[in-house]
Design an enzyme around this catalytic site. Sequence first.
Site, PDB file in Angstrom:
ATOM      1  N   TRP A 193       0.836  -1.201   0.000  1.00 23.19           N
ATOM      2  CA  TRP A 193       0.000   0.000   0.000  1.00 23.19           C
ATOM      3  C   TRP A 193       0.865   1.243   0.000  1.00 23.19           C
ATOM      4  O   TRP A 193       1.863   1.325   0.725  1.00 23.19           O
ATOM      5  CB  TRP A 193      -0.885  -0.007   1.244  1.00 23.19           C
ATOM      6  CG  TRP A 193      -1.513   1.305   1.604  1.00 23.19           C
ATOM      7  CD1 TRP A 193      -0.936   2.339   2.281  1.00 23.19           C
ATOM      8  CD2 TRP A 193      -2.849   1.711   1.325  1.00 23.19           C
ATOM      9  NE1 TRP A 193      -1.828   3.370   2.434  1.00 23.19           N
ATOM     10  CE2 TRP A 193      -3.012   3.011   1.856  1.00 23.19           C
ATOM     11  CE3 TRP A 193      -3.932   1.101   0.679  1.00 23.19           C
ATOM     12  CZ2 TRP A 193      -4.214   3.706   1.761  1.00 23.19           C
ATOM     13  CZ3 TRP A 193      -5.125   1.803   0.590  1.00 23.19           C
ATOM     14  CH2 TRP A 193      -5.266   3.091   1.126  1.00 23.19           C
ATOM     15  N   GLU A 200      -5.275  17.849   6.749  1.00 24.47           N
ATOM     16  CA  GLU A 200      -4.090  16.995   6.788  1.00 24.47           C
ATOM     17  C   GLU A 200      -3.000  17.549   5.867  1.00 24.47           C
ATOM     18  O   GLU A 200      -3.254  18.389   5.001  1.00 24.47           O
ATOM     19  CB  GLU A 200      -4.440  15.561   6.371  1.00 24.47           C
ATOM     20  CG  GLU A 200      -5.341  14.852   7.373  1.00 24.47           C
ATOM     21  CD  GLU A 200      -5.503  13.379   7.069  1.00 24.47           C
ATOM     22  OE1 GLU A 200      -5.350  12.573   8.004  1.00 24.47           O
ATOM     23  OE2 GLU A 200      -5.785  13.035   5.905  1.00 24.47           O
ATOM     24  N   ASN A 248       0.350   5.651   0.217  1.00 21.88           N
ATOM     25  CA  ASN A 248      -0.466   6.859   0.163  1.00 21.88           C
ATOM     26  C   ASN A 248       0.417   8.101   0.205  1.00 21.88           C
ATOM     27  O   ASN A 248       1.299   8.230  -0.647  1.00 21.88           O
ATOM     28  CB  ASN A 248      -1.633   6.866   1.165  1.00 21.88           C
ATOM     29  CG  ASN A 248      -1.294   6.768   2.623  1.00 21.88           C
ATOM     30  OD1 ASN A 248      -0.809   5.737   3.094  1.00 21.88           O
ATOM     31  ND2 ASN A 248      -1.580   7.817   3.376  1.00 21.88           N
ATOM     32  N   ASP A 249       0.238   9.027   1.130  1.00 21.19           N
ATOM     33  CA  ASP A 249       0.807  10.378   1.037  1.00 21.19           C
ATOM     34  C   ASP A 249       2.288  10.418   0.655  1.00 21.19           C
ATOM     35  O   ASP A 249       3.101   9.689   1.232  1.00 21.19           O
ATOM     36  CB  ASP A 249       0.687  11.098   2.383  1.00 21.19           C
ATOM     37  CG  ASP A 249      -0.703  11.108   2.934  1.00 21.19           C
ATOM     38  OD1 ASP A 249      -1.641  10.740   2.218  1.00 21.19           O
ATOM     39  OD2 ASP A 249      -0.851  11.473   4.117  1.00 21.19           O
ATOM     40  N   GLN A 290       4.117   7.285   2.425  1.00 19.51           N
ATOM     41  CA  GLN A 290       3.461   6.361   3.333  1.00 19.51           C
ATOM     42  C   GLN A 290       3.373   4.988   2.662  1.00 19.51           C
ATOM     43  O   GLN A 290       2.986   4.874   1.491  1.00 19.51           O
ATOM     44  CB  GLN A 290       2.072   6.882   3.687  1.00 19.51           C
ATOM     45  CG  GLN A 290       2.070   8.152   4.517  1.00 19.51           C
ATOM     46  CD  GLN A 290       2.460   7.884   5.956  1.00 19.51           C
ATOM     47  OE1 GLN A 290       1.615   7.564   6.788  1.00 19.51           O
ATOM     48  NE2 GLN A 290       3.741   8.007   6.266  1.00 19.51           N
ATOM     49  N   TRP A 331      -9.904   9.054  -0.064  1.00 25.43           N
ATOM     50  CA  TRP A 331     -10.215   8.183   1.069  1.00 25.43           C
ATOM     51  C   TRP A 331     -11.613   7.577   0.950  1.00 25.43           C
ATOM     52  O   TRP A 331     -11.949   6.655   1.684  1.00 25.43           O
ATOM     53  CB  TRP A 331     -10.081   8.955   2.382  1.00 25.43           C
ATOM     54  CG  TRP A 331      -8.654   9.140   2.810  1.00 25.43           C
ATOM     55  CD1 TRP A 331      -7.974  10.306   2.964  1.00 25.43           C
ATOM     56  CD2 TRP A 331      -7.722   8.099   3.139  1.00 25.43           C
ATOM     57  NE1 TRP A 331      -6.685  10.069   3.355  1.00 25.43           N
ATOM     58  CE2 TRP A 331      -6.502   8.723   3.477  1.00 25.43           C
ATOM     59  CE3 TRP A 331      -7.799   6.697   3.172  1.00 25.43           C
ATOM     60  CZ2 TRP A 331      -5.370   7.997   3.848  1.00 25.43           C
ATOM     61  CZ3 TRP A 331      -6.666   5.983   3.540  1.00 25.43           C
ATOM     62  CH2 TRP A 331      -5.471   6.627   3.876  1.00 25.43           C
ATOM     63  N   ARG A 362      -0.372  16.070  13.697  1.00 21.69           N
ATOM     64  CA  ARG A 362       0.451  15.272  12.789  1.00 21.69           C
ATOM     65  C   ARG A 362       0.889  16.039  11.538  1.00 21.69           C
ATOM     66  O   ARG A 362       0.523  17.172  11.316  1.00 21.69           O
ATOM     67  CB  ARG A 362      -0.291  14.004  12.369  1.00 21.69           C
ATOM     68  CG  ARG A 362      -1.615  14.216  11.671  1.00 21.69           C
ATOM     69  CD  ARG A 362      -2.237  12.865  11.317  1.00 21.69           C
ATOM     70  NE  ARG A 362      -3.562  12.972  10.747  1.00 21.69           N
ATOM     71  CZ  ARG A 362      -4.685  12.961  11.449  1.00 21.69           C
ATOM     72  NH1 ARG A 362      -4.641  12.845  12.772  1.00 21.69           N
ATOM     73  NH2 ARG A 362      -5.864  13.064  10.858  1.00 21.69           N
TER      74      ARG A 362
END
Length: 408
Positions: free
Chosen positions: A21, A192, A23-24, A40, A271, A141
Amino acid sequence: MLPHPAAPGDPVWHVAPDRGWLNDPNGLVVVDGRWHVFHQYHPDSDRWGPMHWGHVSSTDGLHWRRHPIALAPDRLGTIFSGSVVIDRENTAGFGADAWVAFFTHHAGERQHQSVAWSADGDRWTKYAGNPVLPGEGPDFRDPKVVRLPDGRWSMVVTMADHLAFFVSSDLLHWTPSGGFRADLGDAVGNWECPDVVPLGDGRWLLVISLSTGGPAGHSGTVVVPGRFDGAHFEATGDPVPLDRGPDCYAFQTFWNAGDAHPVGMAWLSSWRYANEIPSAGRRGLLSVPRRLRWDDGDVLRTWPAVSPANVVERGWRWVVEEGDAVVELAGGGGAVRAGVSNGEAFVERSGGFADGYDGRFAAPVEDGGSTLIVVDQGGVEVFAAGGRVTVSAQTFVGPTPHVRVHVP
């Protein structure tokens, strides 16, 4: 349950994992002419899980080489998003030109900001004094660090529905300096992956990703123009979407991209269905590097910061036209049309597998100018009117679709 179209094959120009996987994008940095992208990463599943930092690099910003995992979970938690700087003057004490990474340690209901360092980008050592910014709750975060004109360092961190700023002289000891709040709409979810981006002329851009509330109810990214002194960001214009498509999230800019205009990359996903997209043992895709401009008249313009030597490679292509152009893809149980036509930039998808995938995602194009459509395995990016409007989306038409380009 809707049928799944076939999963894509290996992309030609876009960052994707070989398994697991993604992501960001995290810690984007250019060193000695090589583009480095951390991201990520969950190596053990194609669904979101315990986060690591993956690492890829490229000499042209288009063809990517995989490196070993940079950061893995430890006793303080899993490794959420963050950023990397090159500490030319050894302000942190790790050595001149050390790579210094800032990331969120996530453990249960608490999140903290921590540091790691490296001499080469491959071998990383976590700072013994972590966390450098302890947190008290679950939404603290995604630290992005930049150098201020006065030599200090600035960090911006998201706090669910607002941002907090900190300053430091040594990258290790941080003092609260201010914050930013704004009304971004009733439907937005968590803020985010913030980024504070200098334009080189005294102006700044603030980039905020919204977990919900973007185009068509998907995740999205907005850009706010303003002034920044390290403590406070003062907006000088309204937020504008970075991209009008359903899949453009967590945009982050490169440290030391070497150009007057900042360059960044986004996660091409939402998402709303990220864990459900067709998979052949991996999920996730990043955009091509994009250059940002803020033109007079408060117009955001984005355009690829890179270009291929061959506009067609392994059957995939970059389509460049002055005016309208449409690409049609069909195969693997799905179909896609994307481009600029009749005054709109758009992506239209069918063959659905999850709520929110099928449909037309479009934005008006009022001015003329160049059209560029980047078509690759798993995604399409439409740049219209010289970059004034962009529409990006994942595509699921199997690894060998029929591709047709139509220029009216």
